[in-house]
Scaffold this motif. Sequence first.
Motif, PDB file in Angstrom:
ATOM      1  N   ALA A 332       0.828  -1.208   0.000  1.00  0.00           N
ATOM      2  CA  ALA A 332       0.000   0.000   0.000  1.00  0.00           C
ATOM      3  C   ALA A 332       0.862   1.257   0.000  1.00  0.00           C
ATOM      4  O   ALA A 332       0.534   2.250  -0.663  1.00  0.00           O
ATOM      5  N   ASP A 333       1.968   1.222   0.729  1.00  0.00           N
ATOM      6  CA  ASP A 333       2.865   2.375   0.769  1.00  0.00           C
ATOM      7  C   ASP A 333       3.548   2.573  -0.579  1.00  0.00           C
ATOM      8  O   ASP A 333       3.677   3.713  -1.058  1.00  0.00           O
ATOM      9  N   PHE A 334       3.978   1.485  -1.206  1.00  0.00           N
ATOM     10  CA  PHE A 334       4.599   1.611  -2.530  1.00  0.00           C
ATOM     11  C   PHE A 334       3.630   2.210  -3.536  1.00  0.00           C
ATOM     12  O   PHE A 334       4.022   3.030  -4.381  1.00  0.00           O
ATOM     13  N   LEU A 335       2.362   1.835  -3.453  1.00  0.00           N
ATOM     14  CA  LEU A 335       1.362   2.381  -4.379  1.00  0.00           C
ATOM     15  C   LEU A 335       1.227   3.891  -4.233  1.00  0.00           C
ATOM     16  O   LEU A 335       0.763   4.564  -5.163  1.00  0.00           O
ATOM     17  N   LEU A 336       1.621   4.445  -3.080  1.00  0.00           N
ATOM     18  CA  LEU A 336       1.571   5.884  -2.850  1.00  0.00           C
ATOM     19  C   LEU A 336       2.893   6.586  -3.164  1.00  0.00           C
ATOM     20  O   LEU A 336       2.982   7.809  -3.014  1.00  0.00           O
ATOM     21  N   SER A 337       3.887   5.858  -3.587  1.00  0.00           N
ATOM     22  CA  SER A 337       5.172   6.480  -3.901  1.00  0.00           C
ATOM     23  C   SER A 337       5.059   7.294  -5.182  1.00  0.00           C
ATOM     24  O   SER A 337       4.274   6.968  -6.080  1.00  0.00           O
ATOM     25  N   PRO A 338       5.824   8.385  -5.320  1.00  0.00           N
ATOM     26  CA  PRO A 338       5.813   9.145  -6.573  1.00  0.00           C
ATOM     27  C   PRO A 338       6.130   8.269  -7.781  1.00  0.00           C
ATOM     28  O   PRO A 338       5.532   8.442  -8.849  1.00  0.00           O
ATOM     29  N   GLU A 339       7.040   7.322  -7.620  1.00  0.00           N
ATOM     30  CA  GLU A 339       7.389   6.414  -8.711  1.00  0.00           C
ATOM     31  C   GLU A 339       6.164   5.639  -9.191  1.00  0.00           C
ATOM     32  O   GLU A 339       5.861   5.588 -10.397  1.00  0.00           O
ATOM     33  N   ALA A 340       5.441   5.016  -8.256  1.00  0.00           N
ATOM     34  CA  ALA A 340       4.296   4.194  -8.633  1.00  0.00           C
ATOM     35  C   ALA A 340       3.124   5.041  -9.114  1.00  0.00           C
ATOM     36  O   ALA A 340       2.413   4.664 -10.047  1.00  0.00           O
ATOM     37  N   GLN A 341       2.914   6.191  -8.481  1.00  0.00           N
ATOM     38  CA  GLN A 341       1.805   7.056  -8.888  1.00  0.00           C
ATOM     39  C   GLN A 341       2.039   7.656 -10.281  1.00  0.00           C
ATOM     40  O   GLN A 341       1.105   7.768 -11.077  1.00  0.00           O
ATOM     41  N   ALA A 363      11.024  18.809  -6.457  1.00  0.00           N
ATOM     42  CA  ALA A 363      11.182  18.993  -7.904  1.00  0.00           C
ATOM     43  C   ALA A 363      11.430  17.679  -8.627  1.00  0.00           C
ATOM     44  O   ALA A 363      10.897  17.449  -9.723  1.00  0.00           O
ATOM     45  N   ASP A 364      12.239  16.811  -8.036  1.00  0.00           N
ATOM     46  CA  ASP A 364      12.531  15.527  -8.684  1.00  0.00           C
ATOM     47  C   ASP A 364      11.275  14.678  -8.810  1.00  0.00           C
ATOM     48  O   ASP A 364      11.044  14.028  -9.832  1.00  0.00           O
ATOM     49  N   ALA A 365      10.455  14.666  -7.754  1.00  0.00           N
ATOM     50  CA  ALA A 365       9.222  13.881  -7.788  1.00  0.00           C
ATOM     51  C   ALA A 365       8.230  14.476  -8.786  1.00  0.00           C
ATOM     52  O   ALA A 365       7.560  13.750  -9.534  1.00  0.00           O
ATOM     53  N   GLN A 366       8.116  15.793  -8.819  1.00  0.00           N
ATOM     54  CA  GLN A 366       7.213  16.432  -9.773  1.00  0.00           C
ATOM     55  C   GLN A 366       7.614  16.106 -11.208  1.00  0.00           C
ATOM     56  O   GLN A 366       6.751  15.922 -12.076  1.00  0.00           O
TER      57      GLN A 366
END
Length: 410
Positions: A332-341, A363-366
Amino acid sequence: MPMHRNPLRGTLTTSITATLLALAFPAMADPEPSDWQSVMAQAEGQTIYWNAWGGDARTNRYIAWVAQQMQAQYNVDVEHVKLDDTGSAVARVLGEKQAGNDNDGSIDLIWINGENFAAMRENDLLFGPFAESLPNFTLTNATENPEVVTDFTLPTEGYESPWGKAQITFYYDSAQTETPPQDMQALLEWAEANPGQFSYPRIPDFTGSTFLKQALIELTEQDEALYQPLAESDFEDVTAPLWTYLDELHPHLWRSGRSFPDSGPNLRTLMSDGELSLAFSFYPTDAAVAVMEYELPDSVRSYVLEGGTLGNVHFVAIPYNSPNKAGAMVLADFLLSPEAQAQKQSLTMWGDRSVLDIGHLDADAQALFEQGDRHPSELPADALANTLPEPHPSWMTALQEAWLERYGVN
Protein backbone atom coordinates in the motif's frame (compact mmCIF):
# COMPACT_ATOMS: atom_id res chain seq x y z
CA MET A 1 8.35 -19.37 -7.35
CA PRO A 2 6.26 -18.68 -4.23
CA MET A 3 3.89 -21.36 -3.03
CA HIS A 4 0.31 -20.38 -3.73
CA ARG A 5 -2.41 -20.45 -1.12
CA ASN A 6 -5.59 -22.13 -2.24
CA PRO A 7 -8.33 -19.44 -2.21
CA LEU A 8 -10.99 -22.15 -1.98
CA ARG A 9 -9.90 -23.58 1.34
CA GLY A 10 -12.54 -25.40 3.28
CA THR A 11 -11.87 -29.10 3.04
CA LEU A 12 -12.00 -31.18 6.20
CA THR A 13 -8.25 -31.85 6.06
CA THR A 14 -7.43 -28.16 5.83
CA SER A 15 -9.75 -27.32 8.74
CA ILE A 16 -8.22 -29.99 10.97
CA THR A 17 -4.69 -28.92 10.08
CA ALA A 18 -5.49 -25.25 10.74
CA THR A 19 -7.03 -26.10 14.09
CA LEU A 20 -4.03 -28.16 15.18
CA LEU A 21 -1.61 -25.43 14.13
CA ALA A 22 -3.64 -22.80 15.98
CA LEU A 23 -3.46 -24.92 19.13
CA ALA A 24 0.25 -25.61 18.76
CA PHE A 25 1.37 -22.09 17.89
CA PRO A 26 -0.17 -18.84 19.10
CA ALA A 27 -1.19 -16.47 16.29
CA MET A 28 1.50 -13.97 15.35
CA ALA A 29 0.66 -10.53 16.69
CA ASP A 30 -0.42 -7.99 14.12
CA PRO A 31 2.37 -5.62 13.08
CA GLU A 32 2.33 -2.15 14.61
CA PRO A 33 1.85 0.28 11.66
CA SER A 34 3.75 3.07 13.39
CA ASP A 35 6.88 0.90 13.74
CA TRP A 36 7.74 1.04 10.06
CA GLN A 37 11.19 -0.49 10.40
CA SER A 38 9.61 -3.55 12.01
CA VAL A 39 6.89 -3.65 9.35
CA MET A 40 9.52 -3.67 6.59
CA ALA A 41 11.50 -6.44 8.26
CA GLN A 42 8.43 -8.60 8.79
CA ALA A 43 7.22 -8.05 5.20
CA GLU A 44 10.34 -9.45 3.55
CA GLY A 45 9.65 -12.79 1.90
CA GLN A 46 5.87 -12.59 2.24
CA THR A 47 3.46 -13.32 -0.62
CA ILE A 48 0.58 -10.86 -0.88
CA TYR A 49 -2.69 -11.98 -2.44
CA TRP A 50 -4.11 -8.76 -3.84
CA ASN A 51 -7.77 -9.11 -4.82
CA ALA A 52 -8.45 -6.48 -7.48
CA TRP A 53 -10.80 -6.02 -10.39
CA GLY A 54 -9.26 -7.73 -13.41
CA GLY A 55 -11.61 -6.58 -16.15
CA ASP A 56 -9.28 -4.25 -18.04
CA ALA A 57 -5.91 -5.01 -19.66
CA ARG A 58 -4.45 -1.63 -18.65
CA THR A 59 -5.21 -2.12 -14.99
CA ASN A 60 -3.78 -5.62 -15.15
CA ARG A 61 -0.53 -4.52 -16.77
CA TYR A 62 -0.04 -1.86 -14.10
CA ILE A 63 -0.57 -4.35 -11.30
CA ALA A 64 1.90 -6.69 -13.05
CA TRP A 65 4.44 -3.84 -13.07
CA VAL A 66 3.79 -3.24 -9.36
CA ALA A 67 4.42 -6.92 -8.68
CA GLN A 68 7.77 -6.75 -10.46
CA GLN A 69 8.82 -3.69 -8.45
CA MET A 70 7.73 -5.17 -5.14
CA GLN A 71 9.83 -8.26 -5.70
CA ALA A 72 12.85 -6.30 -6.90
CA GLN A 73 12.75 -3.59 -4.24
CA TYR A 74 11.30 -5.32 -1.17
CA ASN A 75 11.50 -9.09 -1.75
CA VAL A 76 7.71 -9.22 -1.47
CA ASP A 77 5.76 -11.31 -3.98
CA VAL A 78 2.41 -9.99 -5.21
CA GLU A 79 -0.23 -12.26 -6.70
CA HIS A 80 -3.07 -10.49 -8.51
CA VAL A 81 -6.30 -12.34 -7.80
CA LYS A 82 -8.50 -11.00 -10.61
CA LEU A 83 -12.07 -10.23 -9.63
CA ASP A 84 -15.19 -9.72 -11.70
CA ASP A 85 -17.00 -8.26 -8.70
CA THR A 86 -15.33 -6.92 -5.56
CA GLY A 87 -18.37 -8.00 -3.59
CA SER A 88 -17.28 -11.62 -3.99
CA ALA A 89 -14.08 -10.87 -2.07
CA VAL A 90 -16.05 -9.12 0.66
CA ALA A 91 -18.28 -12.19 0.92
CA ARG A 92 -15.25 -14.45 1.19
CA VAL A 93 -13.79 -12.52 4.12
CA LEU A 94 -17.19 -12.49 5.82
CA GLY A 95 -17.47 -16.25 5.29
CA GLU A 96 -14.03 -16.79 6.78
CA LYS A 97 -15.00 -14.76 9.84
CA GLN A 98 -18.19 -16.73 10.30
CA ALA A 99 -16.14 -19.95 10.07
CA GLY A 100 -13.75 -18.72 12.77
CA ASN A 101 -10.79 -18.18 10.45
CA ASP A 102 -9.41 -15.08 12.15
CA ASN A 103 -5.70 -15.49 11.41
CA ASP A 104 -5.16 -17.20 8.06
CA GLY A 105 -7.43 -15.51 5.56
CA SER A 106 -7.05 -15.91 1.81
CA ILE A 107 -6.94 -12.16 1.01
CA ASP A 108 -4.14 -9.81 2.03
CA LEU A 109 -5.11 -6.65 0.17
CA ILE A 110 -8.29 -5.63 -1.62
CA TRP A 111 -9.05 -2.84 -4.10
CA ILE A 112 -12.18 -1.33 -2.67
CA ASN A 113 -14.43 1.67 -2.09
CA GLY A 114 -18.04 2.67 -1.69
CA GLU A 115 -20.60 0.13 -0.57
CA ASN A 116 -17.98 -2.63 -0.27
CA PHE A 117 -15.93 -0.56 2.16
CA ALA A 118 -19.06 0.28 4.12
CA ALA A 119 -19.99 -3.41 4.35
CA MET A 120 -16.52 -4.43 5.54
CA ARG A 121 -16.41 -1.72 8.19
CA GLU A 122 -19.90 -2.56 9.39
CA ASN A 123 -18.89 -6.20 9.86
CA ASP A 124 -15.45 -5.46 11.38
CA LEU A 125 -13.65 -7.12 8.49
CA LEU A 126 -10.76 -4.66 8.12
CA PHE A 127 -7.38 -4.25 9.80
CA GLY A 128 -6.47 -0.80 10.97
CA PRO A 129 -6.07 2.01 11.34
CA PHE A 130 -2.91 1.80 9.24
CA ALA A 131 -3.13 4.23 6.30
CA GLU A 132 -1.88 7.37 8.02
CA SER A 133 1.15 5.46 9.31
CA LEU A 134 2.36 4.74 5.78
CA PRO A 135 5.42 6.93 5.13
CA ASN A 136 4.14 8.02 1.72
CA PHE A 137 0.67 8.92 2.96
CA THR A 138 1.87 12.42 3.83
CA LEU A 139 2.37 13.06 0.11
CA THR A 140 -1.41 13.14 -0.35
CA ASN A 141 -1.62 16.31 1.78
CA ALA A 142 -4.85 14.97 3.24
CA THR A 143 -5.58 18.13 5.23
CA GLU A 144 -6.02 20.05 1.97
CA ASN A 145 -7.43 17.09 0.05
CA PRO A 146 -10.11 15.51 2.26
CA GLU A 147 -11.30 13.22 -0.55
CA VAL A 148 -8.37 10.90 0.20
CA VAL A 149 -9.81 10.21 3.66
CA THR A 150 -13.48 10.10 2.68
CA ASP A 151 -15.20 7.24 0.86
CA PHE A 152 -18.74 7.84 -0.42
CA THR A 153 -19.34 10.34 2.45
CA LEU A 154 -17.85 7.95 5.05
CA PRO A 155 -14.58 8.83 6.85
CA THR A 156 -12.01 6.13 6.16
CA GLU A 157 -10.46 6.52 9.64
CA GLY A 158 -7.20 4.93 8.49
CA TYR A 159 -8.80 1.66 7.34
CA GLU A 160 -8.17 2.37 3.65
CA SER A 161 -5.22 3.81 1.77
CA PRO A 162 -5.93 5.88 -1.36
CA TRP A 163 -4.24 4.96 -4.61
CA GLY A 164 -6.18 6.50 -7.51
CA LYS A 165 -8.87 8.89 -8.67
CA ALA A 166 -11.73 8.31 -11.08
CA GLN A 167 -14.29 10.61 -12.68
CA ILE A 168 -16.95 10.07 -15.33
CA THR A 169 -15.64 11.30 -18.66
CA PHE A 170 -17.59 11.13 -21.90
CA TYR A 171 -15.96 10.62 -25.27
CA TYR A 172 -17.31 10.84 -28.80
CA ASP A 173 -16.27 10.47 -32.41
CA SER A 174 -15.97 14.05 -33.66
CA ALA A 175 -16.12 12.77 -37.23
CA GLN A 176 -19.75 11.79 -36.60
CA THR A 177 -20.86 14.18 -33.85
CA GLU A 178 -20.04 17.87 -33.99
CA THR A 179 -21.65 18.94 -30.70
CA PRO A 180 -22.02 16.21 -28.05
CA PRO A 181 -24.75 16.42 -25.36
CA GLN A 182 -23.81 18.44 -22.28
CA ASP A 183 -26.42 17.26 -19.77
CA MET A 184 -28.87 14.42 -19.24
CA GLN A 185 -31.77 16.02 -21.08
CA ALA A 186 -29.52 16.77 -24.05
CA LEU A 187 -28.28 13.17 -23.90
CA LEU A 188 -31.85 11.91 -24.24
CA GLU A 189 -32.46 14.19 -27.21
CA TRP A 190 -29.17 13.11 -28.79
CA ALA A 191 -30.05 9.44 -28.33
CA GLU A 192 -33.43 9.99 -29.96
CA ALA A 193 -31.71 11.61 -32.95
CA ASN A 194 -28.97 8.96 -33.07
CA PRO A 195 -30.68 5.66 -32.20
CA GLY A 196 -28.44 2.79 -31.17
CA GLN A 197 -25.34 4.98 -30.85
CA PHE A 198 -25.14 5.15 -27.03
CA SER A 199 -25.48 2.78 -24.10
CA TYR A 200 -24.26 2.20 -20.56
CA PRO A 201 -22.98 -0.98 -18.86
CA ARG A 202 -25.43 -3.44 -17.39
CA ILE A 203 -26.03 -3.09 -13.66
CA PRO A 204 -24.41 -4.02 -11.26
CA ASP A 205 -21.24 -3.12 -13.20
CA PHE A 206 -19.70 -0.21 -11.29
CA THR A 207 -19.41 2.04 -14.37
CA GLY A 208 -23.07 1.48 -15.21
CA SER A 209 -24.07 2.04 -11.57
CA THR A 210 -22.14 5.30 -11.58
CA PHE A 211 -24.08 6.42 -14.66
CA LEU A 212 -27.31 5.88 -12.68
CA LYS A 213 -26.02 8.06 -9.87
CA GLN A 214 -24.84 10.74 -12.29
CA ALA A 215 -28.29 10.86 -13.87
CA LEU A 216 -30.08 10.82 -10.52
CA ILE A 217 -28.04 13.70 -9.11
CA GLU A 218 -28.99 15.85 -12.09
CA LEU A 219 -32.61 14.75 -12.45
CA THR A 220 -33.92 14.65 -8.88
CA GLU A 221 -34.96 17.78 -7.02
CA GLN A 222 -33.91 16.10 -3.76
CA ASP A 223 -30.23 15.56 -4.43
CA GLU A 224 -29.32 16.53 -0.86
CA ALA A 225 -31.01 13.30 0.27
CA LEU A 226 -28.40 11.29 -1.62
CA TYR A 227 -25.70 12.30 0.85
CA GLN A 228 -27.53 10.87 3.84
CA PRO A 229 -28.30 7.21 4.63
CA LEU A 230 -31.06 5.84 2.44
CA ALA A 231 -33.28 5.10 5.44
CA GLU A 232 -33.69 8.82 6.07
CA SER A 233 -35.42 9.44 2.71
CA ASP A 234 -38.30 8.21 0.57
CA PHE A 235 -36.42 6.16 -2.04
CA GLU A 236 -39.32 5.91 -4.50
CA ASP A 237 -40.00 9.64 -4.38
CA VAL A 238 -36.36 10.66 -4.73
CA THR A 239 -35.66 8.28 -7.61
CA ALA A 240 -38.93 8.59 -9.56
CA PRO A 241 -37.44 11.07 -12.10
CA LEU A 242 -34.61 8.62 -12.84
CA TRP A 243 -36.92 5.75 -13.79
CA THR A 244 -39.06 8.05 -15.94
CA TYR A 245 -35.90 9.20 -17.71
CA LEU A 246 -34.57 5.67 -18.28
CA ASP A 247 -37.94 4.51 -19.59
CA GLU A 248 -37.67 7.23 -22.24
CA LEU A 249 -33.97 6.65 -22.95
CA HIS A 250 -33.79 2.87 -23.25
CA PRO A 251 -35.67 2.42 -26.55
CA HIS A 252 -33.05 4.64 -28.23
CA LEU A 253 -29.99 2.83 -26.85
CA TRP A 254 -27.78 0.23 -28.47
CA ARG A 255 -29.93 -2.83 -29.23
CA SER A 256 -32.93 -0.70 -28.25
CA GLY A 257 -32.07 -1.15 -24.59
CA ARG A 258 -32.99 -4.84 -24.68
CA SER A 259 -29.41 -5.74 -23.63
CA PHE A 260 -26.49 -3.80 -22.26
CA PRO A 261 -22.70 -3.97 -22.57
CA ASP A 262 -20.92 -5.89 -19.83
CA SER A 263 -18.50 -3.18 -18.70
CA GLY A 264 -16.77 0.11 -19.39
CA PRO A 265 -14.08 -1.60 -21.49
CA ASN A 266 -16.89 -3.24 -23.47
CA LEU A 267 -18.26 0.24 -24.26
CA ARG A 268 -14.85 1.12 -25.63
CA THR A 269 -14.87 -2.01 -27.80
CA LEU A 270 -18.27 -1.07 -29.21
CA MET A 271 -16.89 2.38 -30.06
CA SER A 272 -13.92 0.75 -31.75
CA ASP A 273 -16.25 -1.45 -33.79
CA GLY A 274 -18.29 1.55 -34.90
CA GLU A 275 -21.44 0.42 -33.10
CA LEU A 276 -21.40 3.45 -30.78
CA SER A 277 -20.40 7.03 -31.46
CA LEU A 278 -20.77 8.28 -27.87
CA ALA A 279 -19.57 6.51 -24.72
CA PHE A 280 -18.10 7.22 -21.31
CA SER A 281 -15.55 5.88 -18.88
CA PHE A 282 -14.71 6.26 -15.22
CA TYR A 283 -11.08 6.92 -16.22
CA PRO A 284 -10.59 10.41 -17.70
CA THR A 285 -7.69 9.33 -19.94
CA ASP A 286 -9.38 6.17 -21.21
CA ALA A 287 -10.15 7.50 -24.69
CA ALA A 288 -6.71 9.07 -25.16
CA VAL A 289 -4.96 5.83 -24.22
CA ALA A 290 -7.26 3.90 -26.58
CA VAL A 291 -6.39 6.26 -29.45
CA MET A 292 -2.67 5.90 -28.70
CA GLU A 293 -3.04 2.12 -28.79
CA TYR A 294 -5.04 2.22 -32.06
CA GLU A 295 -8.22 0.96 -30.42
CA LEU A 296 -10.15 4.14 -31.29
CA PRO A 297 -9.86 6.54 -34.24
CA ASP A 298 -7.90 9.79 -34.02
CA SER A 299 -11.16 11.71 -34.26
CA VAL A 300 -12.28 10.68 -30.75
CA ARG A 301 -12.44 13.51 -28.20
CA SER A 302 -13.11 13.59 -24.43
CA TYR A 303 -15.31 15.96 -22.43
CA VAL A 304 -17.28 16.28 -19.21
CA LEU A 305 -20.83 17.50 -18.71
CA GLU A 306 -21.39 21.20 -18.09
CA GLY A 307 -22.71 20.63 -14.58
CA GLY A 308 -19.77 18.42 -13.60
CA THR A 309 -19.46 14.66 -13.34
CA LEU A 310 -19.31 12.17 -10.53
CA GLY A 311 -15.87 11.31 -9.23
CA ASN A 312 -14.28 9.41 -6.37
CA VAL A 313 -11.07 8.10 -4.91
CA HIS A 314 -10.40 4.38 -4.94
CA PHE A 315 -8.54 2.69 -2.13
CA VAL A 316 -6.83 -0.46 -0.94
CA ALA A 317 -7.63 -2.09 2.40
CA ILE A 318 -6.34 -5.02 4.44
CA PRO A 319 -8.75 -7.71 5.70
CA TYR A 320 -8.67 -8.25 9.45
CA ASN A 321 -7.52 -11.88 9.04
CA SER A 322 -4.75 -11.40 6.50
CA PRO A 323 -1.71 -13.41 7.62
CA ASN A 324 0.59 -11.00 5.76
CA LYS A 325 -0.42 -7.57 7.01
CA ALA A 326 3.14 -6.24 7.01
CA GLY A 327 3.64 -7.05 3.34
CA ALA A 328 0.22 -5.61 2.53
CA MET A 329 1.17 -2.33 4.22
CA VAL A 330 4.46 -2.17 2.33
CA LEU A 331 2.52 -2.71 -0.91
CA ALA A 332 0.00 0.00 0.00
CA ASP A 333 2.87 2.38 0.77
CA PHE A 334 4.60 1.61 -2.53
CA LEU A 335 1.36 2.38 -4.38
CA LEU A 336 1.57 5.88 -2.85
CA SER A 337 5.17 6.48 -3.90
CA PRO A 338 5.81 9.15 -6.57
CA GLU A 339 7.39 6.41 -8.71
CA ALA A 340 4.30 4.19 -8.63
CA GLN A 341 1.81 7.06 -8.89
CA ALA A 342 3.57 8.58 -11.89
CA GLN A 343 3.77 5.21 -13.62
CA LYS A 344 0.06 4.65 -12.99
CA GLN A 345 -0.85 8.07 -14.39
CA SER A 346 1.25 7.62 -17.52
CA LEU A 347 -0.80 7.17 -20.68
CA THR A 348 1.59 4.42 -21.73
CA MET A 349 0.71 2.35 -18.66
CA TRP A 350 -2.82 2.97 -17.33
CA GLY A 351 -3.69 6.68 -17.22
CA ASP A 352 -5.23 6.58 -13.74
CA ARG A 353 -5.03 9.92 -11.91
CA SER A 354 -2.73 10.36 -8.95
CA VAL A 355 -3.91 10.90 -5.37
CA LEU A 356 -0.70 12.74 -4.49
CA ASP A 357 -0.64 16.52 -4.13
CA ILE A 358 1.76 17.05 -7.01
CA GLY A 359 2.37 20.70 -6.17
CA HIS A 360 3.69 19.77 -2.73
CA LEU A 361 6.24 17.24 -4.05
CA ASP A 362 9.89 18.10 -4.46
CA ALA A 363 11.18 18.99 -7.90
CA ASP A 364 12.53 15.53 -8.68
CA ALA A 365 9.22 13.88 -7.79
CA GLN A 366 7.21 16.43 -9.77
CA ALA A 367 9.38 15.73 -12.81
CA LEU A 368 8.20 12.11 -12.80
CA PHE A 369 4.69 13.32 -13.68
CA GLU A 370 5.69 15.40 -16.70
CA GLN A 371 4.27 13.75 -19.82
CA GLY A 372 4.88 16.35 -22.49
CA ASP A 373 2.17 17.82 -24.68
CA ARG A 374 -1.44 16.89 -24.00
CA HIS A 375 -2.83 14.25 -26.34
CA PRO A 376 -5.60 15.67 -28.61
CA SER A 377 -8.07 13.08 -27.30
CA GLU A 378 -7.28 13.93 -23.67
CA LEU A 379 -9.15 16.40 -21.47
CA PRO A 380 -7.65 19.82 -20.76
CA ALA A 381 -5.86 20.01 -17.41
CA ASP A 382 -8.64 22.00 -15.71
CA ALA A 383 -11.58 20.05 -17.14
CA LEU A 384 -12.10 17.95 -14.01
CA ALA A 385 -12.33 20.85 -11.59
CA ASN A 386 -16.08 20.35 -11.11
CA THR A 387 -16.23 16.93 -9.47
CA LEU A 388 -19.55 15.81 -8.05
CA PRO A 389 -19.17 13.87 -4.78
CA GLU A 390 -20.38 10.31 -4.42
CA PRO A 391 -23.71 9.71 -2.62
CA HIS A 392 -23.89 7.69 0.59
CA PRO A 393 -23.07 4.02 -0.17
CA SER A 394 -26.54 2.83 0.81
CA TRP A 395 -27.93 4.47 -2.35
CA MET A 396 -25.68 2.43 -4.63
CA THR A 397 -27.06 -0.90 -3.48
CA ALA A 398 -30.66 0.29 -3.56
CA LEU A 399 -30.30 1.73 -7.08
CA GLN A 400 -28.79 -1.50 -8.36
CA GLU A 401 -31.59 -3.59 -6.88
CA ALA A 402 -34.29 -1.28 -8.24
CA TRP A 403 -32.71 -1.24 -11.72
CA LEU A 404 -32.50 -5.02 -11.82
CA GLU A 405 -36.12 -5.31 -10.76
CA ARG A 406 -37.23 -2.96 -13.54
CA TYR A 407 -34.89 -3.81 -16.40
CA GLY A 408 -32.82 -6.84 -15.48
CA VAL A 409 -35.19 -9.51 -16.71
CA ASN A 410 -34.37 -8.96 -20.38
